[in-house]
Motif scaffolding. Structure first.
Motif, PDB file in Angstrom:
ATOM      1  N   GLU A 183      -5.269  -8.096   6.151  1.00 47.12           N
ATOM      2  CA  GLU A 183      -4.523  -7.071   5.423  1.00 47.12           C
ATOM      3  C   GLU A 183      -4.707  -7.243   3.918  1.00 47.12           C
ATOM      4  O   GLU A 183      -4.838  -8.364   3.425  1.00 47.12           O
ATOM      5  CB  GLU A 183      -3.021  -7.176   5.742  1.00 47.12           C
ATOM      6  CG  GLU A 183      -2.745  -6.989   7.215  1.00 47.12           C
ATOM      7  CD  GLU A 183      -1.263  -6.876   7.525  1.00 47.12           C
ATOM      8  OE1 GLU A 183      -0.445  -6.754   6.592  1.00 47.12           O
ATOM      9  OE2 GLU A 183      -0.928  -6.917   8.728  1.00 47.12           O
ATOM     10  N   VAL A 197     -10.148   5.440   3.882  1.00 51.44           N
ATOM     11  CA  VAL A 197     -10.056   4.993   5.276  1.00 51.44           C
ATOM     12  C   VAL A 197     -11.196   5.589   6.087  1.00 51.44           C
ATOM     13  O   VAL A 197     -11.677   6.686   5.797  1.00 51.44           O
ATOM     14  CB  VAL A 197      -8.721   5.396   5.956  1.00 51.44           C
ATOM     15  CG1 VAL A 197      -7.587   4.498   5.554  1.00 51.44           C
ATOM     16  CG2 VAL A 197      -8.397   6.847   5.691  1.00 51.44           C
ATOM     17  N   ALA A 202     -10.688   0.057   6.174  1.00 55.21           N
ATOM     18  CA  ALA A 202      -9.972   0.629   5.021  1.00 55.21           C
ATOM     19  C   ALA A 202     -10.515  -0.024   3.759  1.00 55.21           C
ATOM     20  O   ALA A 202     -10.984  -1.171   3.788  1.00 55.21           O
ATOM     21  CB  ALA A 202      -8.481   0.405   5.155  1.00 55.21           C
ATOM     22  N   GLY A 232      -8.614   0.726   9.412  1.00 60.84           N
ATOM     23  CA  GLY A 232      -8.360   2.104   9.827  1.00 60.84           C
ATOM     24  C   GLY A 232      -7.029   2.689   9.391  1.00 60.84           C
ATOM     25  O   GLY A 232      -6.720   3.830   9.714  1.00 60.84           O
ATOM     26  N   GLU A 233      -6.229   1.924   8.661  1.00 62.30           N
ATOM     27  CA  GLU A 233      -4.879   2.414   8.323  1.00 62.30           C
ATOM     28  C   GLU A 233      -4.502   2.115   6.877  1.00 62.30           C
ATOM     29  O   GLU A 233      -4.913   1.100   6.316  1.00 62.30           O
ATOM     30  CB  GLU A 233      -3.825   1.698   9.187  1.00 62.30           C
ATOM     31  CG  GLU A 233      -3.862   2.048  10.641  1.00 62.30           C
ATOM     32  CD  GLU A 233      -2.863   1.194  11.418  1.00 62.30           C
ATOM     33  OE1 GLU A 233      -1.767   0.916  10.900  1.00 62.30           O
ATOM     34  OE2 GLU A 233      -3.220   0.793  12.545  1.00 62.30           O
ATOM     35  N   HIS A 235      -0.737   2.331   4.586  1.00 63.49           N
ATOM     36  CA  HIS A 235       0.694   2.650   4.567  1.00 63.49           C
ATOM     37  C   HIS A 235       1.215   2.527   3.138  1.00 63.49           C
ATOM     38  O   HIS A 235       1.017   1.491   2.500  1.00 63.49           O
ATOM     39  CB  HIS A 235       1.478   1.696   5.476  1.00 63.49           C
ATOM     40  CG  HIS A 235       0.998   1.745   6.894  1.00 63.49           C
ATOM     41  ND1 HIS A 235       1.463   2.672   7.795  1.00 63.49           N
ATOM     42  CD2 HIS A 235       0.054   1.006   7.552  1.00 63.49           C
ATOM     43  CE1 HIS A 235       0.833   2.493   8.967  1.00 63.49           C
ATOM     44  NE2 HIS A 235      -0.027   1.489   8.830  1.00 63.49           N
TER      45      HIS A 235
END
Ligand code: G6P
Length: 622
Positions: A183, A197, A202, A232-233, A235
């Protein structure tokens, strides 16, 4: 300044990070570094001073650094010299700043921007047991996040939010936390950053070209927002830590636009892209034979109401403002003043309430221009921005935006963005002149025809490049060059002179031709090169006389004029011609030989054309 990148996915991160950094090197190139994590292993940090290739060599183009999650940085030094210790990434641990290899730290990060209250924060952290190994403000930022992370134990977003509340300054910050493998966390305020993305991956980067090869799906992160990215994400979170929805934007530039495409340098490629940049910009604002500024929400009523225009910009964009000053006053009869953004900010603004503040910026991120825009808005003035980079901060904050359509500009010395900005200003001027009843319908149509002929004329101007190449080789060892002219020609001289000095390192000055005799002419000696810009028919003879005064003191004269003005040849040693055009717009042609002259001089001197010393393209410090 500086460029940052981040990647998390299933591929090897290091080659992607190096590739992304290579597209951002224009933002800074005095040192570089990356940090990569292989699964749950500690982050490995590698740094190198100098150009990015030094770093790439050190890690075998990425092969020596396995792992699929990482961050990278290319630096333009602000706090601290360009040494290995000061290079990013920086880490939260106390004694690992120069380390190459696994770092024990809980937080590792890269930063673009400047922290203003760093001294106070360093004292606070020192009292809490932190030690500092570098001279950078970034190390303080990372240790502050680490401090909140450990104190409150709520997680990365909470720690980043607390940092944002405490810190003054600008930042685009990307962090990896030891406890969160795979992350990347990031936050921004006033420094650019976009998030991309794609399926299973990402990315983050300071600018679009770094991502183009991998994805066109991007998010523009807002000021004071943080983001968590994982394969892929993405937030997004506000300052309270609440997740917020952000719109996904599709980038329309293609990847080739950010490649050299067979040219030796980006600068010469971008010089050749000028006909297209100008055509695309004009076409975006002229529809079916009429100017249409509705995309920017500009109506004729608004243009009629304006009592004055204050153009605010930096560097070449300010030079566009200088040209515009002459043509807007002449055609639209609006009082215009072009001002340097760094000056505008610190003066009492005694402006009529109906003044339009017009900010011109390629990047849309220049710190002084952005600050000037904010001052203008705060004081209640209407604002319009002419910007190239879609979604940039200035574009987002101005009341109205006219986009130039120059595509990505990579060379530090601007060419095509400058030309596209001029084109946009011409269109705005003609529309303002029409809306205010200063020109007839017939004149309006005539000006539109003149504008639409410009791209082809720029292309013709480029055909004469061999002569300029020859001349540049002859004058590559010059010590001083003076660029002189009157009116629009003076404004073009400013840009010609900047192109010369910024990439060839030859001292050059632009002077209003009539001013030479008030001091500067004492610098003219045997062989000094004086370049006269002579496109304005009614001013031309006067400038030629000023050039003759220089010749009498030993100067070598180059004249830049349009076909038809053949008498210039009688007075100067070397003449360059550009196609004939309306005098308001001919600067778009006259600038091309001067760009080429700067370029070929730099090449003849064997210099780094695209990345001249001490400079950066996007100047996000004040
Ligand atoms: C830097 C660049 C110049 C540019 C100036 C303003 O100094 O090297 O080429 O004109 O910034 O940049 P902007 O992005 O606001 O047009």
């Amino acid at each position: 300044m500086c460029g940052i990148v981040g990647y998390t996915g299933t591929e090897a991160a290091a080659p992607i990070l190096l590739d992304g950094l290579s597209k951002l090197e224009y933002r800074g190139y005095d040192s570089a570094g990356i940090a990569v994590r292989n699964g749950t292993a500690l982050a490995e940090v590698v740094k190198a001073t100098g150009k990015l290739r030094n770093l790439a060599e050190k890690i075998d183009n990425g092969a020596a650094l396995p792992g699929s999650c990482g961050i990278g940085h290319t630096r333009w030094a602000t706090h601290g010299e360009p040494t290995k210790i000061n290079a990013h990434p920086h880490v939260s641990g106390n004694a690992t700043g120069s380390a190459s290899g696994p770092v024990e730290s809980d937080v590792v990060g890269v930063h673009n921007g400047i922290i203003e209250n760093y001294e106070e924060l360093r004292d606070k952290l020192t009292r809490n047991g932190y030690r500092f190994y570098s001279d950078t403000d970034t190390e303080i930022l990372i240790k502050l996040v680490d401090y909140y992370y450990k104190k409150y134990k709520i997680g990365p977003i909470d720690a980043i939010n607390r940092m944002m509340v405490r810190v003054r300054g600008s930042y685009a910050l990307a962090l990896m936390f030891r406890d969160y493998p795979g992350e990347i966390y990031a936050a921004r305020k006033d420094s650019p950053m976009i998030i991309g993305v794609s399926e299973g991956a990402a990315y983050l980067a300071s600018d679009v070209p770094a991502l183009l090869k991998y994805t066109r799906q991007v998010y523009y992160i807002d000021n004071h927002q943080s983001v968590r990215i994982l394969p892929g994400e993405a937030h997004f979170f506000d300052l309270n830590g609440d997740e917020v929805d952000m719109p996904l934007t599709e980038i329309t530039w293609n990847a080739e636009a950010a490649e050299k495409d067979g040219f030796e340098h980006f600068m010469i490629k971008e010089i050749h892209e000028q006909p297209k940049a100008v055509r695309d910009t004009l076409n975006s604002m002229i529809k079916e034979g009429q100017i249409d500024l509705s995309g920017a929400g500009l109506t004729d009523e608004m243009l009629q109401k304006i009592r004055a225009i204050r153009i605010v910009a930096c560097g070449s964009a300010w030079h566009v403002g200088m040209v515009s000053q002459y043509i807007m006053e002449d055609l639209a009869e609006i009082p215009v003043r072009a001002e340097l953004a760094s000056e505008f900010r610190y003066r009492k603004l005694l402006m009529d309430p109906d003044t339009l503040v017009l900010v011109i910026s390629q990047s849309g991120e220049t710190a002084d221009s952005l600050a000037a825009l904010r001052v203008a808005k705060e004081k209640g003035y209407a604002t319009l921005a002419i910007v190239n980079v879609v979604g940039s901060t200035i574009a987002r904050e101005a009341d109205h935006v006219l986009y130039t359509v120059a595509g990505p500009e990579i060379a530090v010395a601007t060419t095509k963005a400058y030309s596209a900005q001029l084109a946009a200003m011409y269109v705005l001027t003609v529309q303002a002149a029409k809306a205010r009843g200063r020109i007839s319908e017939e004149a309006y149509r005539g000006y539109l025809e003149e504008l639409q002929a410009l791209p082809e004329k720029i292309a013709r101007t480029l055909e004469d490049k061999e002569r300029i190449q020859w001349f540049a080789a002859k004058y590559a060892n010059a010590h001083d060059i003076f660029f002189i002219g009157r009116g629009v020609d003076y404004a073009i001289s400013l840009e010609g002179s900047l192109k010369m000095k910024e990439i060839s390192y030859i001292h050059s000055e632009a002077y209003a031709a009539g001013e030479m005799k008030h001091g500067t002419i004492s610098l003219v000696e045997d062989g000094t090169l004086v370049i006269g810009v002579l496109t304005q028919k009614e001013l031309l003879e006067k400038t030629v006389s000023n050039m003759a005064e220089c010749k009498a003191r030993g100067a070598y004269l180059m004249g830049l004029t349009s076909y038809g003005n053949y008498s210039v040849e009688d007075s100067v040693n070397f003449t360059i011609y550009v196609p004939k055009a309306d005098p308001h717009f001919i600067g778009s042609l006259a600038i091309v030989p001067l760009q080429l002259l700067g370029y070929y001089t730099s090449v003849a001197r064997g210099l780094d054309v695209d990345q001249p010393r001490n400079l950066a393209k996007s100047v996000t410090v004040e």
